[in-house]
Design a protein around this motif. Structure first.
Motif, short mmCIF file in Angstrom:
data_model
loop_
_atom_site.label_atom_id
_atom_site.label_comp_id
_atom_site.label_asym_id
_atom_site.label_seq_id
_atom_site.Cartn_x
_atom_site.Cartn_y
_atom_site.Cartn_z
N PHE A 113 60.03 -85.19 -55.59
CA PHE A 113 59.05 -84.39 -56.36
C PHE A 113 58.46 -83.09 -55.85
O PHE A 113 57.79 -82.34 -56.48
CB PHE A 113 57.86 -85.33 -56.79
N ALA A 114 58.88 -82.70 -54.60
CA ALA A 114 58.66 -81.70 -53.79
C ALA A 114 59.22 -80.58 -54.53
O ALA A 114 59.01 -79.21 -54.09
CB ALA A 114 59.07 -81.78 -52.48
N VAL A 115 60.28 -80.67 -55.54
CA VAL A 115 60.77 -79.51 -56.28
C VAL A 115 59.70 -78.71 -57.09
O VAL A 115 60.10 -77.97 -57.86
CB VAL A 115 62.01 -79.88 -56.96
N VAL A 116 58.44 -79.44 -56.96
CA VAL A 116 57.68 -78.65 -57.73
C VAL A 116 57.46 -77.26 -57.24
O VAL A 116 56.97 -76.37 -57.88
CB VAL A 116 56.09 -79.31 -57.48
N VAL A 117 57.98 -76.78 -56.17
CA VAL A 117 57.97 -75.34 -55.61
C VAL A 117 58.82 -74.50 -56.80
O VAL A 117 58.32 -73.61 -57.00
CB VAL A 117 58.83 -75.61 -54.08
N ALA B 153 53.43 -74.60 -50.16
CA ALA B 153 53.40 -75.04 -48.88
C ALA B 153 53.13 -76.55 -48.66
O ALA B 153 53.69 -77.15 -47.79
CB ALA B 153 52.13 -74.44 -47.89
N ALA B 154 52.24 -77.09 -49.43
CA ALA B 154 52.05 -78.38 -49.33
C ALA B 154 53.13 -79.40 -49.92
O ALA B 154 53.42 -80.22 -48.81
CB ALA B 154 50.56 -78.66 -49.94
N ALA B 155 53.88 -79.00 -50.78
CA ALA B 155 55.05 -79.70 -51.17
C ALA B 155 56.00 -79.58 -50.20
O ALA B 155 56.51 -80.96 -49.95
CB ALA B 155 55.34 -79.34 -52.55
N VAL B 156 56.42 -78.57 -49.85
CA VAL B 156 57.35 -78.51 -48.81
C VAL B 156 57.51 -79.09 -47.53
O VAL B 156 58.12 -79.72 -46.58
CB VAL B 156 58.20 -76.94 -48.93
N SER B 157 55.95 -78.82 -47.14
CA SER B 157 55.53 -79.70 -45.76
C SER B 157 55.89 -81.22 -45.63
O SER B 157 56.18 -81.70 -44.83
CB SER B 157 54.09 -79.68 -45.62
N THR B 158 55.99 -81.86 -46.91
CA THR B 158 56.25 -83.51 -47.12
C THR B 158 57.82 -83.63 -46.59
O THR B 158 58.01 -84.55 -45.90
CB THR B 158 55.95 -83.86 -48.31
N ILE B 159 58.54 -82.67 -46.56
CA ILE B 159 60.02 -82.72 -46.17
C ILE B 159 60.31 -82.47 -44.75
O ILE B 159 60.94 -83.03 -43.95
CB ILE B 159 60.81 -81.67 -47.14
N LEU C 125 52.69 -87.09 -57.59
CA LEU C 125 53.60 -87.95 -57.30
C LEU C 125 54.33 -87.78 -55.87
O LEU C 125 54.79 -88.58 -54.95
CB LEU C 125 54.96 -87.94 -58.45
N THR C 126 54.40 -86.45 -55.45
CA THR C 126 54.61 -85.93 -54.20
C THR C 126 53.58 -86.55 -53.29
O THR C 126 53.77 -87.28 -52.28
CB THR C 126 54.32 -84.54 -53.94
N ILE D 67 67.54 -85.48 -49.08
CA ILE D 67 68.53 -85.88 -50.25
C ILE D 67 67.62 -86.02 -51.45
O ILE D 67 68.23 -85.80 -52.70
CB ILE D 67 68.83 -87.36 -49.78
N GLY D 68 66.39 -86.52 -51.15
CA GLY D 68 65.56 -86.52 -52.49
C GLY D 68 65.29 -85.27 -53.22
O GLY D 68 65.25 -85.01 -54.28
N TYR D 69 65.04 -84.14 -52.31
CA TYR D 69 64.95 -82.84 -52.87
C TYR D 69 66.18 -82.28 -53.47
O TYR D 69 66.10 -81.60 -54.57
CB TYR D 69 64.70 -81.97 -51.40
#
Length: 413
Positions: free
Chosen positions: A109-113, A18-24, A82-83, A54-56
């Motif tokens: 770095f949100a690909v930590v998902v 949830a936290a990682a994908v929220s940054t996008i 890093l996110t 694009i980063g994702y």
């Protein structure tokens, strides 16, 4: 080695997603305010949304395969940290270019998902894999939809930068929790990095299950993106004229639907992943009828949102269950490649809904979303027909062999 995934660990891992994908997605509800603050022209605002996407996409290609090579627990910790760096840069950005860089870093770095999903698949017992994947990936939808509510409220009160400051703190806190509480991901060393990258191309060329599920994901999230990228357009216009905060609250309906589909993982564990997919895609197509009804009441729209997000999450969980079960030794690479279809589909939905709405209004945008979901349903039906035909052909060959065998044996005698 599979271990028990406790409810507290599922909660932590769902929170990571949830936290990682929220940054996008946090920039979308506060886009206009952020653009003014950063001195960007209106025609340049799309760049703020595109930077994270694009980063994702690049992260899916370049980073996710590392999950099949390195220790996933350490990788999750590093990627979350890093996110947080990217979110911090965004929160402190004095101008547009630096904000774009921060958003791109956070998205990369949100690909930590995907690494998290692969970790869950690896440490789960087979009978619980679908359930655990469903619980953890519910965090993705929680982030995508919940951050709209959070960003809308904070944007109207403390400013858009507070959203990214809060997300940075949350990512750092979760990195510490992951490092100190999660079980290690012990397994045999994976392939070299170059070989892991090359295997993505081979999946598309030679793996029928992967290709069919990837294409279904493409159309599935094109339909999903059509709704959530364009929903603000009719709600902000006549006759409703809703504020950003009010529009963000519609994310609650999406959350209700998506969280209701968490049980799809248990159904997949019972061997019903294909049936879930077909039923959910039919429901997704039907939901667009309710989503399109915004003329005199919003209750039908809310019902449509609940049904749509339930269906999308059910298909998504079922697909990941099938793919991680088929490829347990390279789950990170497979999930990363699969999510590349998701990313491209989401982008198509965002572009398509803006074009359709501008040209012909909200009904046209809804027809576009329904066409995407119907395409996914037809594709699923074709793959089912092909699979059953191949299975039937195999049975006929076995029957023919069993009939011929006694004849040959008799002559040999």
């Amino acid at each position: 080695m599979p271990t028990a995934v406790t409810s507290s660990r599922r909660f932590v891992l769902a929170s990571v997603c949830a936290a990682a994908v929220s940054t996008i997605y946090a920039i979308q509800p506060v886009l206009e305010e952020a653009g003014r603050d950063l001195g960007l022209a209106p025609r340049s605002l799309g760049g703020l949304v595109a930077a994270g996407q694009i980063g994702y996409f690049l992260g899916l290609i370049l980073l996710v395969p590392l999950g099949d090579i390195l220790n996933r627990r350490r990788l999750i910790t590093a990627h979350l940290t890093l996110t947080a760096v990217g979110a911090t840069i965004t929160a402190l950005a004095p101008n547009g270019p630096i904000a774009l860089a921060g958003l791109a870093i956070a998205g990369f770095f949100a690909v930590v998902v995907q690494v998290t999903v692969a970790y869950v698949a690896a440490v789960s017992a087979p009978v619980e894999r679908g359930r655990n994947i469903g619980a953890v990936t519910s965090g993705v939808v929680l982030g995508i939809l919940g951050v709209r509510i959070l960003a809308g409220v904070l944007g109207d009160t403390t400013g858009w930068r507070a959203v990214y400051a809060l997300l940075a703190i949350l990512c750092l806190a979760l990195a510490f929790i992951v490092h100190t509480t999660l079980a290690p991901d012990r397994r045999t060393p994976g392939p070299r990095y170059g070989r892991a990258l090359a295997s993505m191309g081979r999946l598309v060329r030679s793996d029928r299950l992967f290709l069919s599920r990837g294409l279904i994901a493409f159309f599935l999230f094109a339909s999903f993106g059509t709704l959530w990228s364009g929903l603000a357009l009719p709600l902000a216009a006549a006759p409703w004229h809703l504020t950003t905060t009010q529009i963000g609250l519609f994310g609650l309906a999406g959350l209700a639907g998506a969280l209701g589909a968490a049980r799809a993982g248990r159904w997949a564990d019972s061997g019903h992943a294909q049936a879930i997919t077909g039923s959910a895609l039919a429901l997704l197509t039907a939901s667009w009828f309710f989503v399109s009804r915004t003329e005199s009441t919003l209750w039908l729209l809310i019902l449509g949102i609940v049904l749509l997000d339930f269906a999308v999450q059910a298909v998504h969980v079922s697909s990941q269950h099938l793919l991680t079960t088929a490829h347990p030794d390279r789950a990170s690479t497979v999930i990363g490649a699969y999510m590349a279809f998701y990313s491209l589909g989401s982008a198509l939905g965002a572009v398509a809904t803006a074009w359709a709405y501008t040209a012909w209004g909200w009904p046209a945008a809804c027809l576009t979303g329904a066409a995407f979901s119907l395409s996914a349903l037809i594709l699923w039906a074709i793959t089912q027909f092909t699979r059953r035909s191949a299975s039937a052909a195999g049975e006929h060959l076995e029957e023919d062999a069993s009939v011929r065998l006694p004849t040959r044996t008799h002559r040999d005698r």
